[in-house]
Design a protein around this motif. Structure first.
Motif, PDB file in Angstrom:
ATOM      1  N   TYR A 173      -7.146   8.566   6.256  1.00 22.43           N
ATOM      2  CA  TYR A 173      -6.163   8.092   5.291  1.00 22.43           C
ATOM      3  C   TYR A 173      -6.855   7.511   4.067  1.00 22.43           C
ATOM      4  N   ALA A 174      -6.136   7.493   2.979  1.00 23.56           N
ATOM      5  CA  ALA A 174      -6.558   6.826   1.746  1.00 23.56           C
ATOM      6  C   ALA A 174      -5.326   6.130   1.187  1.00 23.56           C
ATOM      7  N   GLN A 175      -5.510   4.925   0.688  1.00 24.44           N
ATOM      8  CA  GLN A 175      -4.367   4.191   0.146  1.00 24.44           C
ATOM      9  C   GLN A 175      -4.772   3.375  -1.071  1.00 24.44           C
ATOM     10  N   LEU A 176      -3.790   3.125  -1.909  1.00 28.90           N
ATOM     11  CA  LEU A 176      -3.941   2.289  -3.096  1.00 28.90           C
ATOM     12  C   LEU A 176      -2.820   1.254  -3.039  1.00 28.90           C
ATOM     13  N   ALA A 177      -3.175  -0.009  -3.295  1.00 29.97           N
ATOM     14  CA  ALA A 177      -2.187  -1.081  -3.132  1.00 29.97           C
ATOM     15  C   ALA A 177      -2.205  -2.042  -4.308  1.00 29.97           C
ATOM     16  N   PRO A 178      -1.048  -2.233  -4.952  1.00 30.56           N
ATOM     17  CA  PRO A 178      -0.947  -3.368  -5.874  1.00 30.56           C
ATOM     18  C   PRO A 178      -0.916  -4.653  -5.047  1.00 30.56           C
ATOM     19  N   VAL A 179      -1.636  -5.667  -5.515  1.00 32.72           N
ATOM     20  CA  VAL A 179      -1.826  -6.896  -4.747  1.00 32.72           C
ATOM     21  C   VAL A 179      -1.468  -8.094  -5.609  1.00 32.72           C
ATOM     22  N   ILE A 180      -0.785  -9.053  -5.014  1.00 31.85           N
ATOM     23  CA  ILE A 180      -0.561 -10.349  -5.666  1.00 31.85           C
ATOM     24  C   ILE A 180      -1.394 -11.367  -4.918  1.00 31.85           C
ATOM     25  N   ASN A 181      -2.417 -11.881  -5.593  1.00 34.45           N
ATOM     26  CA  ASN A 181      -3.340 -12.853  -5.028  1.00 34.45           C
ATOM     27  C   ASN A 181      -2.761 -14.245  -5.273  1.00 34.45           C
ATOM     28  N   ILE A 182      -2.282 -14.897  -4.229  1.00 28.63           N
ATOM     29  CA  ILE A 182      -1.522 -16.140  -4.375  1.00 28.63           C
ATOM     30  C   ILE A 182      -2.356 -17.325  -4.863  1.00 28.63           C
ATOM     31  N   PRO A 183      -3.519 -17.661  -4.272  1.00 20.21           N
ATOM     32  CA  PRO A 183      -4.204 -18.867  -4.754  1.00 20.21           C
ATOM     33  C   PRO A 183      -4.831 -18.706  -6.139  1.00 20.21           C
ATOM     34  N   ASP A 184      -4.872 -17.493  -6.649  1.00 18.95           N
ATOM     35  CA  ASP A 184      -5.486 -17.248  -7.953  1.00 18.95           C
ATOM     36  C   ASP A 184      -4.404 -17.113  -9.024  1.00 18.95           C
ATOM     37  N   ASP A 185      -3.463 -18.049  -9.046  1.00 21.84           N
ATOM     38  CA  ASP A 185      -2.371 -18.082 -10.026  1.00 21.84           C
ATOM     39  C   ASP A 185      -1.555 -16.797 -10.042  1.00 21.84           C
ATOM     40  N   PHE A 186      -1.293 -16.254  -8.877  1.00 24.63           N
ATOM     41  CA  PHE A 186      -0.499 -15.033  -8.720  1.00 24.63           C
ATOM     42  C   PHE A 186      -1.079 -13.883  -9.545  1.00 24.63           C
ATOM     43  N   ASP A 187      -2.386 -13.759  -9.504  1.00 22.78           N
ATOM     44  CA  ASP A 187      -3.084 -12.687 -10.202  1.00 22.78           C
ATOM     45  C   ASP A 187      -2.742 -11.347  -9.547  1.00 22.78           C
ATOM     46  N   VAL A 188      -2.422 -10.332 -10.356  1.00 25.29           N
ATOM     47  CA  VAL A 188      -2.090  -8.999  -9.846  1.00 25.29           C
ATOM     48  C   VAL A 188      -3.296  -8.097 -10.045  1.00 25.29           C
ATOM     49  N   GLU A 189      -3.667  -7.383  -8.998  1.00 32.52           N
ATOM     50  CA  GLU A 189      -4.775  -6.441  -9.055  1.00 32.52           C
ATOM     51  C   GLU A 189      -4.477  -5.261  -8.148  1.00 32.52           C
ATOM     52  N   PHE A 190      -5.369  -4.283  -8.123  1.00 31.79           N
ATOM     53  CA  PHE A 190      -5.217  -3.122  -7.250  1.00 31.79           C
ATOM     54  C   PHE A 190      -6.389  -3.068  -6.280  1.00 31.79           C
ATOM     55  N   GLN A 191      -6.092  -2.680  -5.049  1.00 34.33           N
ATOM     56  CA  GLN A 191      -7.115  -2.503  -4.032  1.00 34.33           C
ATOM     57  C   GLN A 191      -6.956  -1.114  -3.425  1.00 34.33           C
ATOM     58  N   ALA A 192      -8.057  -0.579  -2.927  1.00 35.46           N
ATOM     59  CA  ALA A 192      -8.040   0.738  -2.300  1.00 35.46           C
ATOM     60  C   ALA A 192      -8.620   0.629  -0.899  1.00 35.46           C
ATOM     61  N   ALA A 193      -8.247   1.564  -0.036  1.00 35.46           N
ATOM     62  CA  ALA A 193      -8.775   1.617   1.323  1.00 35.46           C
ATOM     63  C   ALA A 193      -8.936   3.074   1.730  1.00 35.46           C
ATOM     64  N   PRO A 239       0.805  -1.222   0.000  1.00 35.96           N
ATOM     65  CA  PRO A 239       0.000   0.000   0.000  1.00 35.96           C
ATOM     66  C   PRO A 239       0.841   1.277   0.000  1.00 35.96           C
ATOM     67  N   PHE A 240       0.405   2.232  -0.814  1.00 33.20           N
ATOM     68  CA  PHE A 240       0.940   3.591  -0.829  1.00 33.20           C
ATOM     69  C   PHE A 240      -0.231   4.495  -0.475  1.00 33.20           C
ATOM     70  N   GLY A 241      -0.010   5.407   0.487  1.00 30.60           N
ATOM     71  CA  GLY A 241      -1.158   6.183   0.922  1.00 30.60           C
ATOM     72  C   GLY A 241      -0.852   7.589   1.365  1.00 30.60           C
ATOM     73  N   LEU A 242      -1.940   8.326   1.612  1.00 31.58           N
ATOM     74  CA  LEU A 242      -1.907   9.676   2.160  1.00 31.58           C
ATOM     75  C   LEU A 242      -2.557   9.649   3.529  1.00 31.58           C
TER      76      LEU A 242
END
Length: 172
Positions: free
Chosen positions: A145-165, A131-134
């Motif tokens: 705070y607000a953050q955006l995170a690149p994610v590597i989802n392990i059981p889903d064949d190392f699928d890369v996605e983005f999540q926010a909080a 996560p990278f955030g303000l």
């Protein structure tokens, strides 16, 4: 198992009680900074609040280094390894962190209940994120705070996605 609306309300009430109790153990008053938009310096070891990270979540921060989230859809923990300020006029600080998450899922996928299929088609997600955030201390003892995170989802064949909080916390 997915949590129902009544469990979401339980999280809300538990969080309100936690914040209410924490007011008796007050942190030092925040110091107003000289930014054009109001901002404060809050030096506190503990922050608790609400946010949207793993669904509707109770969020916390320990020692300005560890962000925690426990929500409807899972849990997460992130270690903050780098922080900074853009310039003296902006009230925001930024941070970079690394951590992990675990999401629970009780919905059936691919033929559960069918006697001719394997009944183990329920799956949970877990993985690593960065996560990278303000962060903005908008009032004495309060921050958001607000953050955006690149994610590597392990059981889903190392699928890369983005999540926010997004969240708000009280310092005590």
């Amino acid at each position: 198992m997915k949590l129902s609306i009544t469990n979401k309300c339980n999280y809300f009430f538990i969080g309100c009680i936690t914040v209410g109790i924490s007011t008796s153990v007050l942190a030092d008053e925040g110091v107003r900074t000289k930014t054009s938009i109001p901002s404060y310096i809050n030096n506190s070891d503990y922050k608790v609040g609400f946010g949207f990270d793993r669904g509707f979540s109770v969020v916390g921060q320990l020692y300005n280094k560890l962000n925690l989230s426990l929500g409807d859809d899972g849990m997460a923990a992130d270690y903050i390894f780098l922080t900074g300020k853009f310039n003296q006029k902006l009230p925001f600080t930024w941070y970079a962190s690394v951590g992990g998450f675990y999401d629970w899922d009780d919905s059936c996928h691919h033929g559960c209940g069918n006697p001719h299929h394997d009944s183990d088609h329920y799956f949970n997600d877990y993985g690593v994120r960065a996560p990278f955030g303000l962060d903005w201390n908008f009032a004495s003892q309060w921050d958001t705070y607000a953050q955006l995170a690149p994610v590597i989802n392990i059981p889903d064949d190392f699928d890369v996605e983005f999540q926010a909080a997004l969240g708000i916390r009280y310092s005590f």
